[in-house]
Design a protein around this motif. Structure first.
Motif, PDB file in Angstrom:
ATOM      1  N   ARG A 173       8.845  -1.265   0.344  1.00 49.40           N
ATOM      2  CA  ARG A 173       9.166   0.074  -0.182  1.00 49.40           C
ATOM      3  C   ARG A 173       9.953  -0.026  -1.488  1.00 49.40           C
ATOM      4  NH1 ARG A 173      11.602   2.538   5.415  1.00 49.40           N
ATOM      5  NH2 ARG A 173       9.794   2.016   6.722  1.00 49.40           N
ATOM      6  N   PRO A 196       6.815   0.479  -5.853  1.00 48.94           N
ATOM      7  CA  PRO A 196       6.752   1.415  -6.985  1.00 48.94           C
ATOM      8  C   PRO A 196       6.487   0.752  -8.331  1.00 48.94           C
ATOM      9  CG  PRO A 196       8.523   2.049  -5.515  1.00 48.94           C
ATOM     10  CD  PRO A 196       8.016   0.718  -5.031  1.00 48.94           C
ATOM     11  N   HIS A 255      -1.147   0.584  -8.571  1.00 42.62           N
ATOM     12  CA  HIS A 255      -1.948   0.774  -7.374  1.00 42.62           C
ATOM     13  C   HIS A 255      -1.607  -0.310  -6.355  1.00 42.62           C
ATOM     14  CE1 HIS A 255      -4.492   3.780  -9.298  1.00 42.62           C
ATOM     15  NE2 HIS A 255      -4.667   2.964 -10.318  1.00 42.62           N
ATOM     16  N   ARG A 279       0.498   3.800   3.977  1.00 44.98           N
ATOM     17  CA  ARG A 279       0.935   5.197   3.850  1.00 44.98           C
ATOM     18  C   ARG A 279       2.050   5.538   4.823  1.00 44.98           C
ATOM     19  NH1 ARG A 279      -4.811   8.534   3.214  1.00 44.98           N
ATOM     20  NH2 ARG A 279      -5.475   7.557   1.247  1.00 44.98           N
ATOM     21  N   THR A 280       1.947   5.060   6.062  1.00 47.00           N
ATOM     22  CA  THR A 280       2.890   5.502   7.095  1.00 47.00           C
ATOM     23  C   THR A 280       4.124   4.623   7.215  1.00 47.00           C
ATOM     24  OG1 THR A 280       1.675   4.271   8.796  1.00 47.00           O
ATOM     25  CG2 THR A 280       1.029   6.570   8.412  1.00 47.00           C
ATOM     26  N   HIS A 313       5.470   3.934   3.178  1.00 50.62           N
ATOM     27  CA  HIS A 313       5.765   5.215   2.523  1.00 50.62           C
ATOM     28  C   HIS A 313       5.153   5.321   1.126  1.00 50.62           C
ATOM     29  CE1 HIS A 313       9.616   5.605   5.237  1.00 50.62           C
ATOM     30  NE2 HIS A 313       8.485   5.485   5.923  1.00 50.62           N
ATOM     31  N   GLN A 314       3.920   4.842   0.985  1.00 46.80           N
ATOM     32  CA  GLN A 314       3.237   4.914  -0.301  1.00 46.80           C
ATOM     33  C   GLN A 314       2.412   6.197  -0.396  1.00 46.80           C
ATOM     34  OE1 GLN A 314       3.894   2.510  -2.783  1.00 46.80           O
ATOM     35  NE2 GLN A 314       5.416   2.268  -1.162  1.00 46.80           N
ATOM     36  N   PRO A 315       2.492   6.888  -1.528  1.00 48.36           N
ATOM     37  CA  PRO A 315       1.679   8.109  -1.683  1.00 48.36           C
ATOM     38  C   PRO A 315       0.196   7.779  -1.667  1.00 48.36           C
ATOM     39  CG  PRO A 315       2.723   7.492  -3.762  1.00 48.36           C
ATOM     40  CD  PRO A 315       3.306   6.608  -2.724  1.00 48.36           C
ATOM     41  N   ALA A 316      -0.591   8.710  -1.176  1.00 49.94           N
ATOM     42  CA  ALA A 316      -2.029   8.474  -0.996  1.00 49.94           C
ATOM     43  C   ALA A 316      -2.707   8.085  -2.302  1.00 49.94           C
ATOM     44  CB  ALA A 316      -2.688   9.714  -0.402  1.00 49.94           C
ATOM     45  N   GLU A 317      -2.273   8.670  -3.420  1.00 56.64           N
ATOM     46  CA  GLU A 317      -2.938   8.395  -4.697  1.00 56.64           C
ATOM     47  C   GLU A 317      -2.669   6.977  -5.205  1.00 56.64           C
ATOM     48  OE1 GLU A 317       0.936  10.620  -5.598  1.00 56.64           O
ATOM     49  OE2 GLU A 317      -0.722  10.746  -4.167  1.00 56.64           O
ATOM     50  N   ARG A 318      -1.643   6.315  -4.699  1.00 58.12           N
ATOM     51  CA  ARG A 318      -1.360   4.949  -5.139  1.00 58.12           C
ATOM     52  C   ARG A 318      -2.139   3.922  -4.320  1.00 58.12           C
ATOM     53  NH1 ARG A 318       4.680   3.764  -5.134  1.00 58.12           N
ATOM     54  NH2 ARG A 318       4.613   4.887  -7.111  1.00 58.12           N
TER      55      ARG A 318
END
Length: 376
Positions: free
Chosen positions: A130, A134, A138, A151-152, A155-160
């Protein structure tokens, strides 16, 4: 002017993500210049490419995360790559260095987990991801399982998060292109049924589980032989197991093969008995070669095999019959039924067409250019 890409691996042994990177280097052409930094100093996968195709960067001395990050910062400052590609948790220090430097563009790849995370992830590693992820434009994952985890749990945003399945050239593995001379080399009789595995001999591959299944099938009267393709620190222990009855004289170690097509040509059945996988390239190659498979239900393996073959994919856990016995039952059924093997072979070849190398190359080219644009 070509873009300079620095690939940072925990190790550059000839295994899954490393083999894919070698294929990308060969397929993407002169638009990119590639250098590899293997943090453990192992660079065996470079031998799969012509000499001079890859630059090998000396690794910094081993140290804890803070010292390693400082040293990797110096590497980035000296080399000034357009893009840094990092691979799995073992290269997270390089991703932290890229974030601290404020560039270059970064692309992080996740292909799977260490054996100690086969059944559950470690909180510290999730926290470090996490913190580091960033820095990446991607996060590339090779399975739907990893996509969900990114994602879960991270905690990565879906678009990344970008799902890019591994790709192969199925035509290279058509039966007509395979060499079957290995059957004679290992002393097979026409009635023998060869079950084989391909991969680096590490503990998580659990080839001993295949041996247990094969032994049970042999005890039940099946004319099974086992072909092991690959090398690694588990080989000595596996050779000791293979010398015990009823396997003695029926297990053959081919070692590492730069081109495993001769081995696939010798097999009747493919086996994948790992504790952890995501999207194994060897399974894709076996499907393209028209091999029915027995396998453990790890990562996306159940999704990869054709519908007709899913009954031969066994869950790792569960009460009742031991896993090796369940695999042995599937192996015994396939060994005794050549018509069933032929039906599954046809379905496997069709399924392999869904994992196209051309699409994979085009997707990675786009991701490389998008991520390098941050630097430029």
């Amino acid at each position: 002017m070509s873009l300079a890409v620095l690939h940072v691996f925990p190790t550059f042994a000839a295994a899954g993500s490393q083999r894919r990177t070698v294929d990308l280097v060969a397929g993407l052409g002169d638009e990119f210049r590639h250098a590899v930094l293997a943090l453990d100093g192992v660079t065996g996968a470079a031998s799969l490419l012509p000499a001079g195709t890859l630059e090998i960067v000396p690794p910094p001395p081993k140290a804890g995360t803070p010292a390693t990050v400082r040293r990797l910062l110096r590497v980035l400052a000296e080399r000034r790559p357009d893009l840094v590609c990092t691979y799995n948790f073992g290269a997270v220090d390089a991703l932290l260095a890229a974030r601290l430097r404020g560039g270059p563009g970064a692309l992080h790849h996740e292909d799977g987990f260490h054996p100690d995370e086969a059944q559950g992830r470690k909180r510290r590693r999730a926290w470090l991801r996490r913190l580091a992820l960033p820095a990446a434009q991607h996060v590339v994952v090779v399975s739907r399982t990893l996509e969900r985890i990114a994602r879960t749990e991270w905690h990565q945003p879906a678009e990344r998060v970008v799902y890019v399945p591994n790709g192969i050239d199925p035509a290279r593995f058509e039966r007509a292109a395979l060499h079957s001379g290995m059957r004679a080399q290992i002393g097979c009789l026409p009635t023998d049924v060869v079950v084989g595995c391909v991969g680096h001999l590490r503990p998580e591959k659990n080839v001993a589980r295949l041996f247990a299944a094969a032994a049970a099938a042999i005890d039940a009267g099946a004319p099974v032989r086992v072909l092991v393709v690959g090398d690694g620190n588990e080989r000595a222990a596996l050779e000791h197991l293979a010398a015990q009855p009823p396997l003695a004289g029926r297990v053959h170690f081919a070692g590492h093969l730069a081109d495993p097509r001769s081995a696939y040509g010798a097999m009747d059945i493919f086996a994948l008995t790992s504790d952890t996988e995501q999207m194994p390239i060897a399974l894709l190659e076996a499907l393209a070669a028209g091999l029915p498979a027995i396998a453990t239900d790890v990562g996306d393996v159940r999704e990869m095999v054709p519908a007709e073959g899913k009954e031969f994919v066994e869950a790792l856990g569960g009460a009742g019959e031991p896993l090796a016995q369940r695999l042995a039952r599937g192996l015994l059924r396939l060994a005794r039924d050549p018509k069933l093997r032929a039906r599954l072979a046809a379905a496997a070849r069709i399924r392999a067409l869904d994992y196209d190398r051309t699409t994979m190359l085009a997707t990675y080219r786009r991701l490389y250019l998008e991520s390098a644009a941050r630097t430029r």
